[in-house]
Design a protein around this motif. Structure first.
Motif, mmCIF file in Angstrom:
data_model
loop_
_atom_site.group_PDB
_atom_site.id
_atom_site.type_symbol
_atom_site.label_atom_id
_atom_site.label_comp_id
_atom_site.label_asym_id
_atom_site.label_seq_id
_atom_site.Cartn_x
_atom_site.Cartn_y
_atom_site.Cartn_z
ATOM 1 N N VAL A 27 0.934 -1.171 -0.001
ATOM 2 C CA VAL A 27 -0.042 0.030 0.031
ATOM 3 C C VAL A 27 1.053 1.092 -0.103
ATOM 4 C CG1 VAL A 27 -1.803 1.037 1.362
ATOM 5 C CG2 VAL A 27 -1.745 -1.280 1.376
ATOM 6 N N ASN A 28 0.811 2.089 -0.959
ATOM 7 C CA ASN A 28 1.409 3.376 -1.076
ATOM 8 C C ASN A 28 0.418 4.500 -0.316
ATOM 9 O OD1 ASN A 28 3.157 5.625 -1.594
ATOM 10 N ND2 ASN A 28 3.009 5.250 -3.651
ATOM 11 N N LEU A 29 0.827 4.531 1.022
ATOM 12 C CA LEU A 29 -0.136 5.772 1.792
ATOM 13 C C LEU A 29 -0.039 7.105 1.091
ATOM 14 C CD1 LEU A 29 0.698 4.539 5.383
ATOM 15 C CD2 LEU A 29 -1.428 4.183 3.945
ATOM 16 N N ASP A 30 1.312 7.489 0.406
ATOM 17 C CA ASP A 30 1.121 8.884 0.020
ATOM 18 C C ASP A 30 0.241 8.864 -1.353
ATOM 19 O OD1 ASP A 30 3.160 9.713 1.397
ATOM 20 O OD2 ASP A 30 4.672 8.926 0.107
ATOM 21 N N LEU A 31 0.120 7.942 -2.151
ATOM 22 C CA LEU A 31 -0.931 7.803 -3.124
ATOM 23 C C LEU A 31 -2.421 7.562 -2.622
ATOM 24 C CD1 LEU A 31 -1.505 7.592 -6.151
ATOM 25 C CD2 LEU A 31 -1.392 5.139 -5.927
ATOM 26 N N VAL A 32 -2.690 7.026 -1.721
ATOM 27 C CA VAL A 32 -3.839 6.671 -0.988
ATOM 28 C C VAL A 32 -4.382 8.203 -0.483
ATOM 29 C CG1 VAL A 32 -5.277 6.041 1.099
ATOM 30 C CG2 VAL A 32 -3.718 4.524 -0.388
ATOM 31 N N GLY A 33 -3.404 8.831 0.166
ATOM 32 C CA GLY A 33 -3.541 10.366 0.646
ATOM 33 C C GLY A 33 -3.883 11.201 -0.604
ATOM 34 N N VAL A 34 -3.300 11.268 -1.528
ATOM 35 C CA VAL A 34 -3.355 11.929 -2.870
ATOM 36 C C VAL A 34 -4.850 11.819 -3.425
ATOM 37 C CG1 VAL A 34 -2.870 12.759 -5.012
ATOM 38 C CG2 VAL A 34 -1.129 12.648 -3.306
ATOM 39 N N ILE A 35 -5.265 10.575 -3.377
ATOM 40 C CA ILE A 35 -6.486 9.860 -4.041
ATOM 41 C C ILE A 35 -7.637 10.704 -2.879
ATOM 42 C CG2 ILE A 35 -8.189 8.053 -4.186
ATOM 43 C CD1 ILE A 35 -5.838 6.682 -5.123
ATOM 44 N N PHE A 36 -7.564 10.679 -1.505
ATOM 45 C CA PHE A 36 -8.394 11.065 -0.801
ATOM 46 C C PHE A 36 -8.770 12.684 -1.100
ATOM 47 C CE2 PHE A 36 -8.233 7.737 3.197
ATOM 48 C CZ PHE A 36 -8.920 7.084 2.385
ATOM 49 N N MET A 37 -7.632 13.459 -1.117
ATOM 50 C CA MET A 37 -7.579 14.917 -1.398
ATOM 51 C C MET A 37 -8.258 15.152 -2.649
ATOM 52 S SD MET A 37 -3.986 16.449 -0.093
ATOM 53 C CE MET A 37 -3.032 15.326 -0.744
ATOM 54 N N ILE A 38 -8.259 14.523 -3.834
ATOM 55 C CA ILE A 38 -8.767 14.537 -4.931
ATOM 56 C C ILE A 38 -9.998 14.362 -5.003
ATOM 57 C CG2 ILE A 38 -9.092 13.885 -7.266
ATOM 58 C CD1 ILE A 38 -5.873 13.465 -7.526
ATOM 59 N N VAL A 39 -10.628 13.354 -4.256
ATOM 60 C CA VAL A 39 -12.063 12.822 -4.141
ATOM 61 C C VAL A 39 -12.802 13.966 -3.122
ATOM 62 C CG1 VAL A 39 -13.583 11.357 -3.083
ATOM 63 C CG2 VAL A 39 -11.806 10.666 -4.454
ATOM 64 N N GLY A 40 -12.029 14.492 -1.976
ATOM 65 C CA GLY A 40 -12.636 15.602 -1.296
ATOM 66 C C GLY A 40 -12.849 16.925 -2.196
ATOM 67 N N LEU A 41 -11.925 17.253 -3.126
ATOM 68 C CA LEU A 41 -11.986 18.446 -3.882
ATOM 69 C C LEU A 41 -13.061 18.233 -4.718
ATOM 70 C CD1 LEU A 41 -8.121 19.469 -4.558
ATOM 71 C CD2 LEU A 41 -9.927 20.635 -3.062
#
Length: 82
Positions: A27-41
């Motif tokens: 699991v790449n947590l940096d990528l998961v975090g970026v995906i969360f931010m994009i979905v939030g935006l």
């Protein structure tokens, strides 16, 4: 999802991306975090778009009515009671 949920997704994504140094195998947590931010935006943009549509501007009526008070006041004319 409401505006609060979108803000929580953005915050959780930023925390996962910028504030953690955890390593998980597979699991790449940096990528998961970026995906969360994009979905939030995307959620914030959708919420704002829908709320603008709901708050439609209603134009005032084109005809105006003028009210004139023609009543004669009985009583003292000078206003002092004399």
């Amino acid at each position: 999802m409401g505006l609060g949920g979108c803000i929580i997704l953005i915050a959780a994504g930023a925390i996962l991306t910028f504030a953690t140094d955890w390593d998980m195998q597979g699991v790449n947590l940096d990528l998961v975090g970026v995906i969360f931010m994009i979905v939030g935006l995307i959620g914030v943009a959708t919420f704002v778009s829908i709320s603008k549509r709901r708050r439609g501007v209603i134009a005032p009526p084109t005809t105006t009515t003028t009210v004139v008070d023609d009543r004669r006041h009985s009583g003292y004319s000078d206003g002092y009671g004399g």
